[in-house]
Design a protein around this motif. Sequence first.
Motif, PDB file in Angstrom:
ATOM      1  N   THR A 295       0.842  -1.186   0.000  1.00 28.32           N
ATOM      2  CA  THR A 295       0.000   0.000   0.000  1.00 28.32           C
ATOM      3  C   THR A 295       0.878   1.237   0.000  1.00 28.32           C
ATOM      4  O   THR A 295       1.888   1.292   0.714  1.00 28.32           O
ATOM      5  CB  THR A 295      -0.916   0.012   1.234  1.00 28.32           C
ATOM      6  OG1 THR A 295      -1.719  -1.174   1.227  1.00 28.32           O
ATOM      7  CG2 THR A 295      -1.826   1.221   1.235  1.00 28.32           C
ATOM      8  N   MET A 296       0.516   2.208  -0.809  1.00 29.91           N
ATOM      9  CA  MET A 296       1.325   3.426  -0.893  1.00 29.91           C
ATOM     10  C   MET A 296       0.447   4.670  -0.879  1.00 29.91           C
ATOM     11  O   MET A 296      -0.702   4.645  -1.332  1.00 29.91           O
ATOM     12  CB  MET A 296       2.210   3.414  -2.145  1.00 29.91           C
ATOM     13  CG  MET A 296       1.449   3.347  -3.452  1.00 29.91           C
ATOM     14  SD  MET A 296       2.532   3.551  -4.914  1.00 29.91           S
ATOM     15  CE  MET A 296       3.646   2.200  -4.725  1.00 29.91           C
ATOM     16  N   GLU A 297       0.992   5.725  -0.331  1.00 35.68           N
ATOM     17  CA  GLU A 297       0.353   7.028  -0.382  1.00 35.68           C
ATOM     18  C   GLU A 297       0.872   7.779  -1.598  1.00 35.68           C
ATOM     19  O   GLU A 297       2.062   7.726  -1.910  1.00 35.68           O
ATOM     20  CB  GLU A 297       0.651   7.826   0.886  1.00 35.68           C
ATOM     21  CG  GLU A 297       0.002   7.264   2.133  1.00 35.68           C
ATOM     22  CD  GLU A 297       0.267   8.110   3.361  1.00 35.68           C
ATOM     23  OE1 GLU A 297       1.101   9.044   3.259  1.00 35.68           O
ATOM     24  OE2 GLU A 297      -0.332   7.843   4.408  1.00 35.68           O
ATOM     25  N   VAL A 298      -0.029   8.450  -2.292  1.00 36.68           N
ATOM     26  CA  VAL A 298       0.346   9.202  -3.485  1.00 36.68           C
ATOM     27  C   VAL A 298      -0.127  10.643  -3.328  1.00 36.68           C
ATOM     28  O   VAL A 298      -0.963  10.961  -2.480  1.00 36.68           O
ATOM     29  CB  VAL A 298      -0.284   8.575  -4.747  1.00 36.68           C
ATOM     30  CG1 VAL A 298       0.316   7.208  -5.018  1.00 36.68           C
ATOM     31  CG2 VAL A 298      -1.806   8.458  -4.616  1.00 36.68           C
ATOM     32  N   ASN A 299       0.438  11.519  -4.165  1.00 33.42           N
ATOM     33  CA  ASN A 299       0.084  12.935  -4.073  1.00 33.42           C
ATOM     34  C   ASN A 299      -0.927  13.338  -5.143  1.00 33.42           C
ATOM     35  O   ASN A 299      -1.040  14.509  -5.497  1.00 33.42           O
ATOM     36  CB  ASN A 299       1.338  13.796  -4.170  1.00 33.42           C
ATOM     37  CG  ASN A 299       2.145  13.483  -5.418  1.00 33.42           C
ATOM     38  OD1 ASN A 299       1.743  12.649  -6.229  1.00 33.42           O
ATOM     39  ND2 ASN A 299       3.274  14.156  -5.573  1.00 33.42           N
ATOM     40  N   THR A 300      -1.645  12.354  -5.665  1.00 34.42           N
ATOM     41  CA  THR A 300      -2.754  12.607  -6.580  1.00 34.42           C
ATOM     42  C   THR A 300      -3.944  11.795  -6.073  1.00 34.42           C
ATOM     43  O   THR A 300      -3.856  11.134  -5.034  1.00 34.42           O
ATOM     44  CB  THR A 300      -2.411  12.163  -8.007  1.00 34.42           C
ATOM     45  OG1 THR A 300      -2.232  10.737  -8.028  1.00 34.42           O
ATOM     46  CG2 THR A 300      -1.140  12.829  -8.506  1.00 34.42           C
ATOM     47  N   SER A 301      -5.024  11.800  -6.817  1.00 35.32           N
ATOM     48  CA  SER A 301      -6.139  10.943  -6.434  1.00 35.32           C
ATOM     49  C   SER A 301      -5.756   9.483  -6.668  1.00 35.32           C
ATOM     50  O   SER A 301      -4.903   9.182  -7.509  1.00 35.32           O
ATOM     51  CB  SER A 301      -7.385  11.283  -7.258  1.00 35.32           C
ATOM     52  OG  SER A 301      -7.220  10.864  -8.603  1.00 35.32           O
ATOM     53  N   ALA A 302      -6.373   8.602  -5.909  1.00 37.55           N
ATOM     54  CA  ALA A 302      -6.087   7.176  -6.055  1.00 37.55           C
ATOM     55  C   ALA A 302      -6.431   6.696  -7.456  1.00 37.55           C
ATOM     56  O   ALA A 302      -5.686   5.910  -8.062  1.00 37.55           O
ATOM     57  CB  ALA A 302      -6.865   6.381  -5.009  1.00 37.55           C
ATOM     58  N   GLU A 303      -7.543   7.153  -8.001  1.00 43.39           N
ATOM     59  CA  GLU A 303      -7.958   6.735  -9.331  1.00 43.39           C
ATOM     60  C   GLU A 303      -6.932   7.152 -10.384  1.00 43.39           C
ATOM     61  O   GLU A 303      -6.597   6.379 -11.291  1.00 43.39           O
ATOM     62  CB  GLU A 303      -9.333   7.329  -9.667  1.00 43.39           C
ATOM     63  CG  GLU A 303     -10.477   6.792  -8.812  1.00 43.39           C
ATOM     64  CD  GLU A 303     -10.810   5.353  -9.134  1.00 43.39           C
ATOM     65  OE1 GLU A 303     -10.362   4.859 -10.193  1.00 43.39           O
ATOM     66  OE2 GLU A 303     -11.500   4.716  -8.324  1.00 43.39           O
ATOM     67  N   GLU A 304      -6.441   8.361 -10.262  1.00 48.03           N
ATOM     68  CA  GLU A 304      -5.448   8.852 -11.223  1.00 48.03           C
ATOM     69  C   GLU A 304      -4.158   8.042 -11.130  1.00 48.03           C
ATOM     70  O   GLU A 304      -3.553   7.697 -12.149  1.00 48.03           O
ATOM     71  CB  GLU A 304      -5.156  10.334 -10.966  1.00 48.03           C
ATOM     72  CG  GLU A 304      -4.170  10.943 -11.952  1.00 48.03           C
ATOM     73  CD  GLU A 304      -3.885  12.401 -11.676  1.00 48.03           C
ATOM     74  OE1 GLU A 304      -2.959  12.964 -12.300  1.00 48.03           O
ATOM     75  OE2 GLU A 304      -4.590  13.002 -10.828  1.00 48.03           O
TER      76      GLU A 304
ATOM     77  N   LEU B 121      -7.820   5.986   3.644  1.00 48.81           N
ATOM     78  CA  LEU B 121      -7.648   7.247   2.935  1.00 48.81           C
ATOM     79  C   LEU B 121      -7.853   6.989   1.443  1.00 48.81           C
ATOM     80  O   LEU B 121      -6.911   6.914   0.672  1.00 48.81           O
ATOM     81  CB  LEU B 121      -6.256   7.835   3.198  1.00 48.81           C
ATOM     82  CG  LEU B 121      -5.903   8.082   4.668  1.00 48.81           C
ATOM     83  CD1 LEU B 121      -4.446   8.472   4.790  1.00 48.81           C
ATOM     84  CD2 LEU B 121      -6.805   9.157   5.248  1.00 48.81           C
ATOM     85  N   ALA B 122      -9.078   6.802   1.065  1.00 48.52           N
ATOM     86  CA  ALA B 122      -9.381   6.388  -0.301  1.00 48.52           C
ATOM     87  C   ALA B 122      -8.898   7.392  -1.337  1.00 48.52           C
ATOM     88  O   ALA B 122      -8.604   7.037  -2.464  1.00 48.52           O
ATOM     89  CB  ALA B 122     -10.882   6.154  -0.458  1.00 48.52           C
ATOM     90  N   GLU B 123      -8.811   8.666  -0.960  1.00 47.41           N
ATOM     91  CA  GLU B 123      -8.463   9.681  -1.945  1.00 47.41           C
ATOM     92  C   GLU B 123      -6.974   9.721  -2.267  1.00 47.41           C
ATOM     93  O   GLU B 123      -6.587  10.241  -3.295  1.00 47.41           O
ATOM     94  CB  GLU B 123      -8.921  11.056  -1.444  1.00 47.41           C
ATOM     95  CG  GLU B 123     -10.435  11.205  -1.377  1.00 47.41           C
ATOM     96  CD  GLU B 123     -11.097  10.977  -2.721  1.00 47.41           C
ATOM     97  OE1 GLU B 123     -10.577  11.505  -3.729  1.00 47.41           O
ATOM     98  OE2 GLU B 123     -12.117  10.279  -2.765  1.00 47.41           O
ATOM     99  N   SER B 124      -6.132   9.214  -1.380  1.00 49.04           N
ATOM    100  CA  SER B 124      -4.693   9.355  -1.592  1.00 49.04           C
ATOM    101  C   SER B 124      -3.904   8.069  -1.375  1.00 49.04           C
ATOM    102  O   SER B 124      -2.681   8.092  -1.324  1.00 49.04           O
ATOM    103  CB  SER B 124      -4.137  10.446  -0.662  1.00 49.04           C
ATOM    104  OG  SER B 124      -4.358  10.090   0.699  1.00 49.04           O
ATOM    105  N   VAL B 125      -4.586   6.937  -1.258  1.00 50.39           N
ATOM    106  CA  VAL B 125      -3.911   5.656  -0.996  1.00 50.39           C
ATOM    107  C   VAL B 125      -4.318   4.650  -2.053  1.00 50.39           C
ATOM    108  O   VAL B 125      -5.481   4.567  -2.441  1.00 50.39           O
ATOM    109  CB  VAL B 125      -4.268   5.120   0.414  1.00 50.39           C
ATOM    110  CG1 VAL B 125      -3.714   3.719   0.619  1.00 50.39           C
ATOM    111  CG2 VAL B 125      -3.710   6.053   1.476  1.00 50.39           C
TER     112      VAL B 125
END
Length: 212
Positions: free
Chosen positions: A46-55, A96-100
């Motif tokens: 699992t990783m955190e990203v600086n965009t939306s998860a979908e993107e 954190l569905a928006e960033s994970v």
Amino acid sequence: PAPTPAPTPAPTPAPTPAPTAAPTPAPNSTGEPSAEEQYLISGTLTMEVNTSAEEACKDADLEQAVLSAKAKVAKVSESAVTVLCIAGGNSNGRRLAESVITWKYMITVGSQDQANDIVSLIEAKNETAMGAEIASFLDDDSQYKTVTVVAFTPATVIVATVTTTTTTAGPDSPRTDDSPNTEWEDDSHAHTPAALVAVAMAMVRATLTLSH
């Protein structure tokens, strides 16, 4: 005086016959199945990203980087690795569905010893080291260059038996994988490693979706 008789000529030896070639054995046309074991190593990160998860899940470069990093860590070719991105996940106990995003990976090998070695290699990498491996396969200007791996699930090994049946339709019509004859579909290459991975990935997708 009587004439001297001519000498009797020696008989001409018969030529040595050439050895008879053994007949070429006919290909096996009995339809007997042959079994081969495949070992599938699976797990998630699992990783955190600086965009939306979908993107992030749609980013081909990030997907390739995760695949390449897993192949490097496992010391296998990239063709042996399959990855699947699921938008959403858990970070520090919080969803954190928006960033994970969660990556499910599957590595296919042909022996138990190699599978065990790969599990050990994967477990030797912590989150920071794995994040660095992924980043090393991204361009410097990638928005995911500073990606952060926040969690793992333990790698597990699944043993699958691949059954292949080869038959022939007749002496002049050998059966091939590319033949369109539908009579061959039920018993030829019904369970290939690629198919096994696809089924496993589908099960994982359903499980992760339900967990959310």
